[in-house]
Design an enzyme around this catalytic site. Structure first.
Site, short mmCIF file in Angstrom:
data_model
loop_
_atom_site.label_atom_id
_atom_site.label_comp_id
_atom_site.label_asym_id
_atom_site.label_seq_id
_atom_site.Cartn_x
_atom_site.Cartn_y
_atom_site.Cartn_z
N TYR A 1 21.43 -30.80 125.63
CA TYR A 1 21.49 -31.92 124.68
C TYR A 1 21.10 -33.19 125.42
CZ TYR A 1 23.20 -35.56 121.60
OH TYR A 1 23.28 -36.67 120.80
N GLU B 1 17.70 -38.46 119.39
CA GLU B 1 18.50 -37.29 119.75
C GLU B 1 17.60 -36.07 119.93
OE1 GLU B 1 21.22 -35.31 116.85
OE2 GLU B 1 22.77 -36.05 118.23
#
Ligand code: ADP
Ligand code: MG
Length: 389
Positions: A109, A197
């Site tokens: 991530y 993101e």
């Protein structure tokens, strides 16, 4: 403003960030021809909606033949994809992104957000990619690392190496990670993004490993769109609440909620206070519409119309504390709205501030049955009493 995954990938590509080869498709035939053009033997068909969690909901499918690409595309296009972020009605799938399937070794991530506390862009990373970062933050917060960027000098190599090391990237992936993080940071800063993101960032390849962005989500600052032509052109109105789109066209701010009391207010602070007061009295707001400063009668009429487009609205609470606004204009707007829209639900009106006496007089002499309130608390109590019958 949000954009689609494919737009985010096309944008990142211009900054030299590695993304899979792919193209957008609006029909099953186009999806098949795109796959043929990309080449290879495995493709991923991805529904383009402004919501995450598509993988678990069937909006990301790996196809092993061109025919399979066509079948997945046919099934997805025109369907309502329901993910944990869309609400029960789901989002209509009108575009697909078809890309080469990667051989994934591990998912990470990577996120860039503006940390309001320290007022700086902050890099967030985790070795636990592919899943919801909120879950990771709750269950295993020690697996999340953060690095704050000083805006005067930008994201530095050593900071990227620190983050990469902390999530377990090493060897020849290290310089790739540094290049990639710096490129995403530059992209975010140049384009006035509020959030970028990457989930997942993946190590891909069978023999030769490299880093690749497999999913990307961007959110941009609406206040900066005037100087971001390329971003503004990516806006997909089909993904937004039509009432919010219409409101913004009239210079109004509309936010949809899920109760039955419509709220017309001026200013975000008063909006919050009104929602709180309604909730405190045991009611639920259906929405709020902020008419802003200097609301003309026309603006107020438009506000009523937009609020009433929500079929759940059983009464409207108008709460105006006029500074730049004028209570007489608000009152005239409400009367105009009653005339032109034939409003059938009760209107509870609380006016205070500039020209309040004139405003109240106009309402009283209109012959219409407004329910007037002395203050915010009184207005909220009356609105809740009405919806509770
Ligand atoms: P969402 O976050 O909406 O569920 P993603 O794009 O992150 O959608 O895809 C979900 C999962 O599908 C990823 O975590 C990854 O495992 C897999 N995936 C996505 N793109 C590819 C790709 N190009 N090749 C192989 N697997 C992929
Ligand atoms: Mg994802």
């Amino acid at each position: 403003m949000n954009i689609h995954e494919y737009q985010a990938k096309e944008l990142l590509k211009t900054y030299g960030v590695p993304v899979p080869d792919g193209a957008v498709a609006y029909s099953d035939a186009q999806a098949a021809s795109v796959a043929e053009e990309i080449g290879g033997s495995r493709w991923v068909v991805k529904a383009q909606i402004h919501a995450g969690g598509r993988g678990k909901a069937g909006g990301v499918k790996v196809a092993h033949s061109i025919e399979e690409v066509r079948q997945y595309a046919d099934a997805m296009l025109g369907s309502h994809l329901v993910t944990h972020q869309t609400g029960p009605g789901g989002s209509l799938v009108q575009r697909l992104w078809v890309e080469q399937a990667s051989h994934i070794k591990k998912e990470y991530y990577l996120g860039f957000v503006i940390d309001r506390g320290n007022q700086r862009i902050t890099l967030i990373a985790s070795s636990e990619g592919g899943m919801e970062i909120e879950e990771v933050a709750k269950e295993t917060p020690e697996k999340i690392v953060k690095e704050v960027v000083d805006p005067a000098i930008g994201l530095l190599d050593f900071q990227c190496r620190k983050v990469a090391t902390a999530i377990g990237l090493k060897g020849k992936l290290m310089p790739q990670a540094v290049r990639l993080m710096k490129a995403i940071y530059r992209c975010m800063r140049d384009k006035d993004a509020l959030q970028a993101e990457i989930n997942p960032l993946a190590i891909v390849g069978e023999s030769d490993e490299s880093l690749m962005v497999l999913d990307a989500k961007f959110n941009f600052d609406d206040n900066a769109l005037y100087r971001q032509r390329t971003i503004t052109e990516m806006r997909d109105l089909a993904e937004e609440d039509p009432k919010e789109v219409e409101a913004s066209g009239h210079g109004l701010n509309y936010i949809a909620l899920d109760g039955n009391i419509g709220c017309i207010v001026n200013g975000a602070g008063l909006a919050m206070a009104s929602l709180d007061a309604i909730t405190l009295h045991g009611g639920r707001p259906a929405n709020f519409l902020d008419v802003g400063g200097g609301a003309s009668p026309e603006k107020v009429t438009n506000a009523c119309r937009i609020v009433l487009e929500d079929p759940n609205v059983r009464c409207i609470l108008v709460n105006i504390f006029a500074g730049i606004n004028r209570c007489d204009w608000i009152a005239k707007g409400l009367i105009q709205a009653c005339d032109s829209l034939q409003i059938k639900v009760p209107l509870i009106v609380r006016l205070a501030g500039t020209n309040v006496d004139e405003g109240r007089k106009i309402l009283a002499e209109s012959g219409l049955s407004f329910i007037t309130a002395e203050n915010l608390d009184d207005a909220a109590a009356k609105a809740v009493a009405i919806v509770k019958g």
